[in-house]
Design an enzyme around this catalytic site. Structure first.
Site, PDB file in Angstrom:
ATOM      1  N   GLU A   1       2.782   4.952 -14.720  1.00 49.64           N
ATOM      2  CA  GLU A   1       3.295   3.641 -15.096  1.00 49.64           C
ATOM      3  C   GLU A   1       3.302   3.517 -16.620  1.00 49.64           C
ATOM      4  O   GLU A   1       2.361   3.945 -17.290  1.00 49.64           O
ATOM      5  CB  GLU A   1       2.430   2.515 -14.520  1.00 49.64           C
ATOM      6  CG  GLU A   1       2.506   2.371 -13.014  1.00 49.64           C
ATOM      7  CD  GLU A   1       1.360   3.072 -12.315  1.00 49.64           C
ATOM      8  OE1 GLU A   1       0.729   3.969 -12.948  1.00 49.64           O
ATOM      9  OE2 GLU A   1       1.079   2.747 -11.150  1.00 49.64           O
TER      10      GLU A   1
ATOM     11  N   ASP B   1      11.853  -7.969 -10.981  1.00 47.42           N
ATOM     12  CA  ASP B   1      10.427  -7.885 -11.319  1.00 47.42           C
ATOM     13  C   ASP B   1      10.200  -6.754 -12.307  1.00 47.42           C
ATOM     14  O   ASP B   1       9.254  -5.979 -12.199  1.00 47.42           O
ATOM     15  CB  ASP B   1       9.601  -7.671 -10.048  1.00 47.42           C
ATOM     16  CG  ASP B   1       8.097  -7.806 -10.291  1.00 47.42           C
ATOM     17  OD1 ASP B   1       7.698  -8.452 -11.278  1.00 47.42           O
ATOM     18  OD2 ASP B   1       7.316  -7.247  -9.500  1.00 47.42           O
TER      19      ASP B   1
ATOM     20  N   ALA C   1       0.888  -1.166   0.000  1.00 48.10           N
ATOM     21  CA  ALA C   1       0.000   0.000   0.000  1.00 48.10           C
ATOM     22  C   ALA C   1       0.924   1.213   0.000  1.00 48.10           C
ATOM     23  O   ALA C   1       1.859   1.283   0.799  1.00 48.10           O
ATOM     24  CB  ALA C   1      -0.899  -0.010   1.220  1.00 48.10           C
TER      25      ALA C   1
ATOM     26  N   HIS D   1       9.220 -11.260   0.040  1.00 49.40           N
ATOM     27  CA  HIS D   1       9.833 -11.738  -1.195  1.00 49.40           C
ATOM     28  C   HIS D   1      11.098 -12.459  -0.799  1.00 49.40           C
ATOM     29  O   HIS D   1      12.038 -11.849  -0.340  1.00 49.40           O
ATOM     30  CB  HIS D   1      10.190 -10.584  -2.116  1.00 49.40           C
ATOM     31  CG  HIS D   1       8.985  -9.968  -2.708  1.00 49.40           C
ATOM     32  ND1 HIS D   1       8.384 -10.452  -3.830  1.00 49.40           N
ATOM     33  CD2 HIS D   1       8.243  -8.925  -2.305  1.00 49.40           C
ATOM     34  CE1 HIS D   1       7.328  -9.731  -4.101  1.00 49.40           C
ATOM     35  NE2 HIS D   1       7.211  -8.787  -3.196  1.00 49.40           N
TER      36      HIS D   1
END
Ligand SMILES: Nc1ncnc2c1ncn2[C@@H]1O[C@H](COP(=O)(O)OP(=O)(O)O)[C@@H](O)[C@H]1O
Ligand SMILES: [Mg+2]
Length: 282
Positions: free
Chosen positions: A186, A218, A105, A126
């Site tokens: 993005e 990623d 968040a 992760h």
């Protein structure tokens, strides 16, 4: 989740109780009430009442099975990590939720020291290959410990990449990373006019990361921000160091992902293997 309102609800005793839970997270998934009560310097009955109240607010989760104990929820760990940022004078006001996904968040915030920033609260762990091995030896690593590690991994990677096209990293506390606010969108949400150049810039950044010993892990159209000013790469919790087990496959996957996206979205033909070779040769 409205962190600012919740923050105001919290009194000095509540923070002491959360402090005690935090200190013992590494040893207990559910921290025993006796430990919380003694370390918070609050009688057991009063501690129990506060813990009930915190549970109603979804800040902690209490358990009676086997023994009486408490642990953080994602909301609670985030609120407590924010408190640590505030206490250390790095955050002065928390703003709106900018985005909430499966893994984090992200909130706007204001810092007298750094200006407008964002706080990213990590939700999940992760674990790289190395850490998965460690996890087996260690027994059960629960959500809080994994989310904290994930935040640390992101903060450490960002620190190593300072000066490159990544947000400036200011602080790490608990599952929170305080960083520079990037005013850009993005990549997947925009149609860029010069896709060849943008792809080149991204691959050039990946090469620079590699030279500093970091592989993103990623890389995708979701983790590249673009504006008139340029590009930024974000989202490093799963990054690995060059030399860590599997790093080369991870680098190859990153390059493949981004080239595949540009091929699909802009019909750019670029050879994946030669792009990888070029990065590794630099
Ligand atoms: N430094 C930042 N500046 C501006 N927006 C950010 C920043 N970091 C993250 N965001 C926004 O929050 C979203 C989620 O952050 P990200 O680091 O990608 O975490 P996740 O693992 O949840 O994808 C991003 O897609 C972006 O919109
Ligand atoms: Mg992301």
């Amino acid at each position: 989740m409205n962190l600012a309102e919740l923050y105001k609800e919290m009194g000095k005793h509540s923070w002491r109780i959360l402090d005690a839970i935090f200190r013992n997270l590494w040893d207990y998934e559910y921290v025993p009430i006796q430990i919380i009560s003694s370390q918070a310097r609050i009688g057991e009955e009063k501690a129990r009442n506060i813990l009930r109240y915190l549970s109603d607010l979804r800040i902690v989760q209490n358990r009676q099975k086997d023994y009486e104990g408490s642990t953080f929820t994602f909301l609670g760990l985030s609120l407590y990590s924010l408190h640590r940022l505030v206490r250390s004078g790095k955050v002065n006001a928390i703003g709106k939720l900018m985005g909430e996904g499966k893994e984090s968040a992200v909130f706007n915030c204001y810092s007298e020291k750094y200006g407008e920033c964002v706080v990213k609260f990590h939700k999940v762990g992760h674990t790289s290959f190395k850490k998965v091995k460690e996890k087996r030896d260690y027994g059960d690593l629960h959500f809080s410990v994994l989310a904290i590690r994930s935040a640390r991994n992101e903060f450490k990677a960002l620190q190593k990449l300072q000066g490159l096209a990544v947000p400036k990293a200011y602080a790490w506390e608990g599952n929170a990373v305080l960083m520079e606010l990037i005013d850009a969108k993005e990549l997947y949400r925009v149609r860029v006019e010069n896709p060849e150049d943008v792809l080149e810039m991204i691959l050039e950044e990946v090469a620079k990361f590699y030279r500093r010993g970091i592989v993103h892990g990623d890389l995708s159209q979701y983790n590249v921000l673009v504006s008139e000013e340029g590009i930024w790469i974000i989202d490093f919790p799963q990054s690995v160091e060059v030399g860590e087990e599997g790093w080369r496959e991870i680098l190859e996957r990153d390059v493949k992902n981004i080239i595949t996206y540009f091929n699909r979205a802009y019909r750019i033909e670029k050879d994946i293997n030669s792009a990888i070779d070029r990065i590794l040769q630099e």
